[in-house]
Design an enzyme around this catalytic site. Structure first.
Site, PDB file in Angstrom:
ATOM      1  N   GLY A   1       2.540   2.464  10.724  1.00  0.00           N
ATOM      2  CA  GLY A   1       3.583   3.575  10.524  1.00  0.00           C
ATOM      3  C   GLY A   1       4.409   4.128  11.845  1.00  0.00           C
TER       4      GLY A   1
ATOM      5  N   HIS B   1      -9.737   1.574   5.235  1.00  0.00           N
ATOM      6  CA  HIS B   1      -8.226   1.768   6.011  1.00  0.00           C
ATOM      7  C   HIS B   1      -8.561   2.710   7.008  1.00  0.00           C
ATOM      8  CE1 HIS B   1      -4.385   2.499   6.485  1.00  0.00           C
ATOM      9  NE2 HIS B   1      -3.830   1.582   5.811  1.00  0.00           N
TER      10      HIS B   1
ATOM     11  N   SER C   1       3.297  -2.069  10.032  1.00  0.00           N
ATOM     12  CA  SER C   1       5.010  -2.201  10.132  1.00  0.00           C
ATOM     13  C   SER C   1       5.532  -3.441   9.795  1.00  0.00           C
ATOM     14  CB  SER C   1       5.366  -1.744  11.380  1.00  0.00           C
ATOM     15  OG  SER C   1       5.100  -0.362  11.778  1.00  0.00           O
TER      16      SER C   1
ATOM     17  N   GLU D   1      -6.810   5.094   8.172  1.00  0.00           N
ATOM     18  CA  GLU D   1      -6.554   6.357   7.625  1.00  0.00           C
ATOM     19  C   GLU D   1      -7.807   7.134   7.105  1.00  0.00           C
ATOM     20  OE1 GLU D   1      -1.680   5.660   7.466  1.00  0.00           O
ATOM     21  OE2 GLU D   1      -3.043   5.928   5.534  1.00  0.00           O
TER      22      GLU D   1
ATOM     23  N   ASN E   1       0.853  -1.240  -0.100  1.00  0.00           N
ATOM     24  CA  ASN E   1       0.080   0.007   0.139  1.00  0.00           C
ATOM     25  C   ASN E   1       0.944   1.148  -0.182  1.00  0.00           C
ATOM     26  OD1 ASN E   1      -1.898   2.086   0.352  1.00  0.00           O
ATOM     27  ND2 ASN E   1      -2.412   1.498   2.499  1.00  0.00           N
TER      28      ASN E   1
ATOM     29  N   GLU F   1      -5.446  -4.388  10.573  1.00  0.00           N
ATOM     30  CA  GLU F   1      -4.349  -3.620  10.987  1.00  0.00           C
ATOM     31  C   GLU F   1      -4.525  -2.942  12.308  1.00  0.00           C
ATOM     32  OE1 GLU F   1      -2.128  -2.107   7.328  1.00  0.00           O
ATOM     33  OE2 GLU F   1      -4.293  -1.166   7.185  1.00  0.00           O
TER      34      GLU F   1
ATOM     35  N   LYS G   1       0.074   4.423  -0.333  1.00  0.00           N
ATOM     36  CA  LYS G   1      -0.152   5.587   0.343  1.00  0.00           C
ATOM     37  C   LYS G   1      -0.132   6.727  -0.517  1.00  0.00           C
ATOM     38  CE  LYS G   1      -0.110   3.360   4.774  1.00  0.00           C
ATOM     39  NZ  LYS G   1       0.014   3.364   6.424  1.00  0.00           N
TER      40      LYS G   1
END
Length: 253
Positions: free
Chosen positions: A175, A97, A215, A99, A11, A169, A13
């Site tokens: 991250g 996701h 990660s 985010e 991904n 996730e 991003k």
């Protein structure tokens, strides 16, 4: 040993430009493992999806959108439709996701609509779920993730759920450099599988593929992939450089 084919998906991003995208494709050309062993995908910003499709050549690389809207046309400035993804040969789209949920206020209802719209267009959803550090430390991970899965799958058929991908996730591991232990990741992926079994039965729960993301690195992926309920990885930073991305796939060569 599971018969489910693993799926490793990068991904990107909001990273890379066209030159870097084409360079990445050149760097992995001819180096991906056989599709018989593992499915490999890259999720990229919308403007690089078509170059990825057109320049992947004969490499066994699937292309995924990072997001999609739930309408195929209309006055929705800035959105991308499921039909347009399908028309260009894009096989997958990430939905839900963390985010997108946090920064763009997407709801479980929005994500469920996207799942239905993607299936109608012939694109496979990668449905994300995951909890905050606060939820994790309060011991409410199973409750939280179960709610996301139940809402995200609402109204989908057993056949559709069996064919899709679900990505767990933990938000606290995205991250941050922190990775849930393989045992924690497997336990929560097992929760996801149990929810699917409750809703659709054992055959569907044994067919659906569940990824872990957060990660993931070349040095951690093999242990994660050895776990019973983990069928792949959704990878951020380690997917941006060809060398580390290929490192994630080394066990399948």
């Amino acid at each position: 040993m599971s018969s489910r084919k693993p799926i490793i998906a990068g991904n990107w991003k909001l990273n890379k430009n066209l030159k870097e995208t084409l360079a990445f494709l050149s760097d992995i050309d001819g180096k991906l493992p056989s599709e018989d062993k593992v499915e490999v995908a890259i999720a990229a910003p919308t403007m690089y999806l078509i170059p990825l499709v057109h320049h992947r050549g004969n490499n066994p690389l699937k292309v995924a959108a990072e997001n999609v809207y739930f309408e195929n046309s209309g006055a929705f400035t800035g959105e991308t439709s499921p039909k347009s993804l399908a028309d260009e040969g894009i096989e997958y789209s990430i939905i839900g996701h963390s985010e997108r949920r946090e920064y763009f206020h997407e709801t479980d209802e929005d994500i469920n609509k996207k799942a239905h719209a993607l299936f109608a267009a012939g694109v496979t959803p990668i449905l994300c779920c995951g909890e905050t550090l606060e939820t994790f430390e309060a011991g409410k991970t199973a409750e939280w993730v179960s709610g996301q899965i139940e809402a995200g799958l609402k109204g989908l058929s057993a056949e559709q759920v069996a064919s899709m991908v679900i990505a767990y996730e933990p938000i606290w591991a995205i991250g941050t450099g922190k990775t849930a232990t393989a045992e924690i990741a497997d336990e929560t992926c097992g929760v996801v599988r149990s929810v699917v079994e409750k809703l659709y039965g054992k055959n569907v729960s044994e067919a659906v593929r569940i990824q872990y993301g957060g990660s993931v690195k070349p040095e951690t992926v093999e242990e994660l992939m050895s776990k019973e309920n983990i069928d792949g990885a959704l990878v951020g930073g380690a997917s941006l450089v060809a060398e580390s991305f290929l490192g994630l796939l080394a066990m399948y060569k």
